[in-house]
Design a protein around this motif. Structure first.
Motif, mmCIF file in Angstrom:
data_model
loop_
_atom_site.group_PDB
_atom_site.id
_atom_site.type_symbol
_atom_site.label_atom_id
_atom_site.label_comp_id
_atom_site.label_asym_id
_atom_site.label_seq_id
_atom_site.Cartn_x
_atom_site.Cartn_y
_atom_site.Cartn_z
ATOM 1 N N VAL A 309 0.853 -1.194 0.000
ATOM 2 C CA VAL A 309 0.000 0.000 0.000
ATOM 3 C C VAL A 309 0.884 1.238 0.000
ATOM 4 O O VAL A 309 2.062 1.189 0.387
ATOM 5 N N GLU A 310 0.304 2.346 -0.432
ATOM 6 C CA GLU A 310 1.036 3.605 -0.424
ATOM 7 C C GLU A 310 1.306 4.061 1.014
ATOM 8 O O GLU A 310 0.495 3.847 1.908
ATOM 9 N N GLN A 311 2.436 4.688 1.212
ATOM 10 C CA GLN A 311 2.809 5.210 2.527
ATOM 11 C C GLN A 311 3.334 6.636 2.364
ATOM 12 O O GLN A 311 4.437 6.809 1.812
ATOM 13 N N PRO A 312 2.561 7.634 2.821
ATOM 14 C CA PRO A 312 1.198 7.537 3.378
ATOM 15 C C PRO A 312 0.163 7.331 2.277
ATOM 16 O O PRO A 312 0.450 7.544 1.097
ATOM 17 N N LEU A 313 -1.016 6.934 2.683
ATOM 18 C CA LEU A 313 -2.092 6.705 1.720
ATOM 19 C C LEU A 313 -2.366 7.966 0.914
ATOM 20 O O LEU A 313 -2.369 9.072 1.445
ATOM 21 N N GLY A 314 -2.578 7.780 -0.385
ATOM 22 C CA GLY A 314 -2.881 8.893 -1.263
ATOM 23 C C GLY A 314 -1.673 9.654 -1.758
ATOM 24 O O GLY A 314 -1.808 10.639 -2.488
ATOM 25 N N SER A 315 -0.474 9.175 -1.423
ATOM 26 C CA SER A 315 0.744 9.914 -1.766
ATOM 27 C C SER A 315 1.373 9.469 -3.078
ATOM 28 O O SER A 315 2.286 10.123 -3.584
ATOM 29 N N ASN A 316 0.934 8.319 -3.629
ATOM 30 C CA ASN A 316 1.594 7.709 -4.796
ATOM 31 C C ASN A 316 3.044 7.355 -4.492
ATOM 32 O O ASN A 316 3.892 7.313 -5.395
ATOM 33 N N CYS A 317 3.343 7.102 -3.220
ATOM 34 C CA CYS A 317 4.695 6.757 -2.779
ATOM 35 C C CYS A 317 4.628 5.522 -1.883
ATOM 36 O O CYS A 317 3.559 5.099 -1.457
ATOM 37 N N GLY A 318 5.796 5.011 -1.560
ATOM 38 C CA GLY A 318 5.913 3.875 -0.660
ATOM 39 C C GLY A 318 7.212 3.161 -0.962
ATOM 40 O O GLY A 318 7.743 3.274 -2.073
ATOM 41 N N PRO A 319 7.766 2.394 0.004
ATOM 42 C CA PRO A 319 9.067 1.759 -0.215
ATOM 43 C C PRO A 319 9.137 0.936 -1.502
ATOM 44 O O PRO A 319 10.006 1.146 -2.331
ATOM 45 N N ILE A 326 8.042 2.205 -9.654
ATOM 46 C CA ILE A 326 8.351 3.463 -10.345
ATOM 47 C C ILE A 326 9.853 3.533 -10.628
ATOM 48 O O ILE A 326 10.277 4.026 -11.665
ATOM 49 N N ALA A 327 10.627 3.023 -9.695
ATOM 50 C CA ALA A 327 12.096 2.984 -9.794
ATOM 51 C C ALA A 327 12.703 4.378 -9.725
ATOM 52 O O ALA A 327 13.841 4.564 -10.120
ATOM 53 N N SER A 328 11.960 5.343 -9.243
ATOM 54 C CA SER A 328 12.485 6.679 -8.965
ATOM 55 C C SER A 328 11.326 7.644 -8.788
ATOM 56 O O SER A 328 10.595 7.916 -9.732
ATOM 57 N N GLY A 329 11.124 8.145 -7.582
ATOM 58 C CA GLY A 329 10.129 9.184 -7.358
ATOM 59 C C GLY A 329 8.744 8.663 -7.038
ATOM 60 O O GLY A 329 8.539 7.489 -6.740
ATOM 61 N N CYS A 330 7.769 9.563 -7.103
ATOM 62 C CA CYS A 330 6.369 9.250 -6.793
ATOM 63 C C CYS A 330 5.488 9.765 -7.926
ATOM 64 O O CYS A 330 5.678 10.890 -8.403
ATOM 65 N N GLU A 331 4.531 8.944 -8.351
ATOM 66 C CA GLU A 331 3.604 9.333 -9.404
ATOM 67 C C GLU A 331 2.473 8.315 -9.437
ATOM 68 O O GLU A 331 2.534 7.284 -8.766
ATOM 69 N N GLN A 332 1.436 8.589 -10.198
ATOM 70 C CA GLN A 332 0.408 7.575 -10.418
ATOM 71 C C GLN A 332 1.081 6.385 -11.095
ATOM 72 O O GLN A 332 1.697 6.529 -12.151
ATOM 73 N N TRP A 333 0.938 5.208 -10.490
ATOM 74 C CA TRP A 333 1.888 4.143 -10.796
ATOM 75 C C TRP A 333 1.277 2.866 -11.371
ATOM 76 O O TRP A 333 1.949 1.833 -11.420
ATOM 77 N N CYS A 334 0.062 2.927 -11.889
ATOM 78 C CA CYS A 334 -0.546 1.705 -12.428
ATOM 79 C C CYS A 334 0.247 1.169 -13.624
ATOM 80 O O CYS A 334 0.498 -0.039 -13.739
ATOM 81 N N ALA A 335 0.653 2.066 -14.540
ATOM 82 C CA ALA A 335 1.409 1.625 -15.717
ATOM 83 C C ALA A 335 2.826 1.209 -15.331
ATOM 84 O O ALA A 335 3.410 0.310 -15.952
ATOM 85 N N ASN A 430 -7.076 2.039 -5.226
ATOM 86 C CA ASN A 430 -7.329 2.317 -3.811
ATOM 87 C C ASN A 430 -6.009 2.388 -3.040
ATOM 88 O O ASN A 430 -5.878 1.835 -1.942
ATOM 89 N N ASP A 431 -5.015 3.035 -3.648
ATOM 90 C CA ASP A 431 -3.716 3.272 -3.017
ATOM 91 C C ASP A 431 -2.929 1.995 -2.756
ATOM 92 O O ASP A 431 -2.066 1.955 -1.869
ATOM 93 N N SER A 432 -3.191 0.941 -3.522
ATOM 94 C CA SER A 432 -2.547 -0.344 -3.242
ATOM 95 C C SER A 432 -2.538 -1.213 -4.494
ATOM 96 O O SER A 432 -2.988 -0.803 -5.564
ATOM 97 N N VAL A 433 -2.005 -2.422 -4.336
ATOM 98 C CA VAL A 433 -2.143 -3.460 -5.364
ATOM 99 C C VAL A 433 -3.393 -4.246 -5.023
ATOM 100 O O VAL A 433 -3.499 -4.802 -3.928
ATOM 101 N N GLN A 434 -4.344 -4.284 -5.965
ATOM 102 C CA GLN A 434 -5.642 -4.898 -5.683
ATOM 103 C C GLN A 434 -5.956 -6.008 -6.681
ATOM 104 O O GLN A 434 -5.492 -5.996 -7.827
#
Length: 456
Positions: A309-319, A326-335, A430-434
């Motif tokens: 899940v994203e950390q924090p939720l809604g951030s498009n980020c997470g470890p 993404i392999a660098s940075g934060c963004e909408q990450w479905c693709a 929903n901010d995660s892998v679903q």
């Protein structure tokens, strides 16, 4: 390198040397009278010293007695499921050259540990280089052989193990790998006692019960000084190797230490333009190869099971989201998620004439949905776009296809043609892998424009 003391009171741990690499757990042996005597001795150990003094009895004394009585390796192995389909880390050995793949698989079968874990330790100890078995292995003041055992700390003497009979030799690749497997699986409270169910874990969080925790112990010693650039570099490389199916090394910032290169040697990474050579071809769990559409489905399911899940939720980020998908940075990450899964399966998206603009960050990644649709439509590498009209798709979807919406993409993992329903796994839902149900024409994110299909 294998570091640290391994016995209570500093005693050298007793060990059992196998005369062959394969054995049925709990198999019967000879010397019944001697085993009865040893059984009485084991009971005496517990009865005489009592619980208050038990901590002063070397753990390996009990382990060795149990081993002799039952004609097996120490107690931890007895509760494990035999290997062969043990691949809890999610990687295969498809990119591991022979005869290394056979050695890791045999050790994994013998000790019920993911062979990819052993392969990652070997590579990290050797600069991500596959070397011939007859290599003159490096030695230093502390550490020796292909798995870099610390002889002074007692880890080799404690767990040395013969892969094929004869005296164990830390310079012998088979013996060294089998010894590492023995160490990892029989060290409760020391190296974490890896089992057939031990997950890889998060490179940023070395939680007990994960393999990254055990890898940190292997490098710096049990509960040692892990807060250093060398150990962080070590653990992140182990994680990167397994996460990338042995195609990438760790890429973090390690101060004075250089990053690890992608694996190479023995035909791996020597094909030009980063192509991998022929690997060991180990099938992994369930007979699924390291690549292809089956691999796409397996890897997608694996990522869903991790509960990312994203950390924090809604951030498009997470470890994992930031560093891996993404392999660098934060963004909408479905693709990004879809691109990464295909990379892991060994069938990455690749630019061709007229499509380079869609790959603006990495040569395997299409970050934008509109770019992914256009790339499938280009068809330059055998890929195709299957449009969805009022009557549904022109071809039925199949597992491994990419479901494409106007602003989202996900991966098809199950298809029921009779009911025209399917199941997808997608990132940034929903901010995660679903994992979500849908139909051929309408998915969890609305009407479907079409399906991207790879034809490997």
């Amino acid at each position: 390198m294998a570091q640290g003391s391994v016995a209570a009171g500093g005693a050298v741990v007793a060990r059992r040397t196998k005369t062959k690499p394969a054995r049925t757990p709990g198999g019967k042996g000879s010397g019944r009278v001697r085993k009865w005597i040893l059984g009485i001795a084991l009971l005496t150990v517990f009865g005489v010293v009592g619980a208050a003094s038990l901590a002063f009895v070397p753990v390996a004394t009990v382990m060795a007695l149990w081993c002799e009585i039952t004609d097996r390796a120490p107690l931890a192995e007895c509760t494990m499921t035999p290997g062969g389909d043990v691949c809890t880390g999610g990687a295969t050995l498809a990119n591991v050259p022979e005869p290394w793949a056979e050695i890791f698989t045999s050790a994994g079968d013998e000790f019920s540990i993911d062979p990819a874990y052993l392969a990652a330790i070997y590579l990290t100890e050797n600069g991500n280089t596959w070397k011939d078995l007859d290599t003159d292995w490096p030695s230093s003041g502390c550490c020796f052989g292909p798995m870099q055992f610390n002889l002074g700390a007692g880890t080799w003497d404690a767990y040395k193990y013969s892969a094929g009979g004869g005296p164990p030799d830390y310079m012998d690749p088979g013996d060294a790998v089998f010894t590492a497997a023995n160490l990892f699986t029989h060290t409760d409270g020391v190296y974490g006692s890896v089992t057939a169910e031990t997950p890889l874990g998060d490179a940023a969080r070395w939680d007990p019960g994960t393999f990254v925790y055990s890898a940190a112990s292997y490098n710096a010693g049990p509960a040692g000084n892990w807060n250093n650039d060398e150990t962080r570099r070590y653990v992140e490389n182990v994680h990167a190797l397994i996460s990338s199916n042995f195609t990438q090394g760790g890429t973090g910032d390690y101060g004075q230490y250089a990053t690890y290169p992608p694996p190479s040697g023995m035909g791996i990474g020597e094909g030009g333009d980063g192509d991998q050579g022929e690997g060991g071809g180990w099938a992994g769990c369930g007979g699924i190869s390291g690549g292809g559409l089956d691999g796409v489905v397996r890897i997608a399911e694996q990522e869903y099971a991790k509960g990312i899940v994203e950390q924090p939720l809604g951030s498009n980020c997470g470890p994992t989201i930031t560093d891996t998908y993404i392999a660098s940075g934060c963004e909408q990450w479905c693709a990004d998620f879809v691109s990464w899964v295909y990379l892991e399966a060994g069938i990455p998206f690749q630019p061709e004439a007229g499509t380079q603009m869609y790959f603006w960050r990495h040569q395997w990644q299409i970050p934008a949905v509109i770019g992914m649709k256009a790339w499938f439509e280009s068809g330059g590498q055998g890929q195709e776009f299957i449009p969805v009209g009022s009557a549904g798709p022109t071809k039925p979807p199949r597992p491994g296809d990419v479901m494409i919406y106007s602003g989202h993409v996900s991966i098809v993992v199950e298809v029921d043609e009779a009911s025209r329903t399917l199941v997808t796994i997608g990132g940034n839902e929903n901010d995660s892998v679903q994992r979500s149900p849908g139909t051929f024409s309408v998915g969890p994110s609305g009407p479907v424009l079409g399906y991207g299909r790879m034809n490997p």
